[in-house]
Design a protein around this motif. Structure first.
Motif: not given
Length: 383
Positions: A156-164, A186-191, A193-206
């Motif tokens: 809660a309060g966190s959002h995905p951000v573009p992958c650096d 081109a190949r998928p970004c390894p960081v 995984r091809g999503l283009g974004e990362i979650i700095p504070n992922p959900c602790q449950q999932c």
């Protein structure tokens, strides 16, 4: 005219990522082809709109009045002017030689929300349960929507951000020199995984997946007439997809246990009844077992071994593809005449007397027929 992706999802232009994600999940569940087969085209439109608006760069193009999915139609090689081949620009020409990654126009990030996989579970049923139909509670272990983040993957309060690493593109490009010049792959970004974004504070449950594994109970309605190996489809009861995507289907496969008395052949049932020789000769009435209770079976005098009595409509329900039943098969009763063994002296004497009275003399050679008997006698009769 540019496509109005906001209107397709039913959100305003000021909608944030969470609103767009909620609108997509709602429409995806309503329009998924497994739930609504007539809405396949609409489902693809909704999916395309979400992929555009969930991508910051593509959404910026939409807000500027453009369409990131539109094919370029202008320029020196636009339209069909390049030899009539219908190429839309230099990127399309490179794609023709090197695939989607060859021309510098990348595939872009893949959506975080993906449809879920189907699941399969087996149930054991008796012949009586297959005939009557049954409601059965099943325990299934599948991925379900994470209740903590509701599929978003972030606390809660966190959002995905573009992958650096890839700059939000979801892929990393490499330039190599070849005899024809520079080739971009081109190949998928390894960081990310091809999503283009990362979650700095992922959900602790999932852990950011938007789904968790859970054991739950579902009730399956088994229609009358199912058989071994048949599958019952329960739409939307399978695995929830990554990012809280629409669930796949749950398939319930029937395993029918062998019956102690009946043998099934499609919608027909077969059974064997052993009949004493005297009863076959004199005729009798038997109590015949069926799936719906006992019935009287009349045996005519002179019944021969291998005779088959057919009881119409006493077999299995005939299951249609619609799930409804239409009539029933038959029950075929095979009569096996038992020849007496271990006769005592009196019984032997009586049988010899009967044979003499009927003129049934023993043939001189094995296989000898009297009065064309083999030509006239049938192996068995069906009643």
């Amino acid at each position: 005219m540019a496509t109005d992706y906001y209107d397709i999802l039913g959100v305003s232009r000021e909608a944030d990522d969470a609103e767009i994600r909620r609108a997509y999940r709602k429409l995806a569940r309503e329009l998924h082809p497994d739930v609504n087969p007539d809405a396949a085209e609409r489902f693809q439109q909704v999916k395309s709109a979400y992929e555009v608006l969930s991508d910051p760069e593509k959404r910026r193009i939409v807000d500027l009045g453009g369409d990131p999915n539109a094919t370029a139609g202008a320029g020196g090689f636009g339209g069909s002017g390049f030899g009539g081949a219908g190429f839309g620009g230099l990127g399309d020409i490179m794609d023709a030689f090197f695939g989607a990654a060859g021309g510098g126009g990348g595939r872009g990030p893949r959506g975080r929300v993906q449809p879920g996989e189907d699941a399969l579970i087996r149930i054991d049923l008796t012949l009586e349960e297959c005939a009557a139909g049954v409601a059965r509670e099943l325990t299934v272990d599948t991925a379900v929507l994470c209740e903590r983040c509701q599929g978003g993957g972030a606390e809660a309060g966190s959002h995905p951000v573009p992958c650096d690493t890839c700059g939000g593109r979801g892929e990393i490009q490499n330039v190599q020199r070849s005899f024809i010049g520079q080739v971009v792959t081109a190949r998928p970004c390894p960081v990310c995984r091809g999503l283009g974004e990362i979650i700095p504070n992922p959900c602790q449950q999932c852990a950011g997946d938007g789904r968790v594994r859970a054991r739950r109970t579902v009730t399956v309605q088994v229609p009358p007439g199912v058989g071994d190996g048949m599958r019952i489809r329960m739409a939307g009861q399978g695995e929830v997809g990554p990012g809280g995507g629409p669930a796949g289907n749950l398939y319930v496969e029937v395993t029918e246990a062998p019956h102690e008395y009946f043998e099934r052949d499609g919608v027909d049932l077969h059974c064997h009844v052993s009949l004493p020789m005297t009863a076959a000769a004199l005729g009798t009435t038997l109590r015949q077992r069926t799936l719906e209770g006992d019935e009287e079976l009349h045996i005519d005098p002179g019944t021969q071994p291998g005779t088959v009595h057919t009881l119409r409509g006493k077999g299995m329900p005939r299951l249609r593809s619609s799930g409804r039943t239409d009539g029933r098969g038959d029950l075929l009763v095979h009569l096996d005449v038992a020849v007496p063994e271990n006769l005592d002296a009196r019984q032997t004497e009586l049988l010899r007397e009967l044979a003499s009275l009927r003129g049934e003399e023993q043939p001189e050679y094995a296989g000898q027929a009297r009065n064309g008997l083999f030509g006239r006698r049938k192996a068995g009769r069906t009643r």
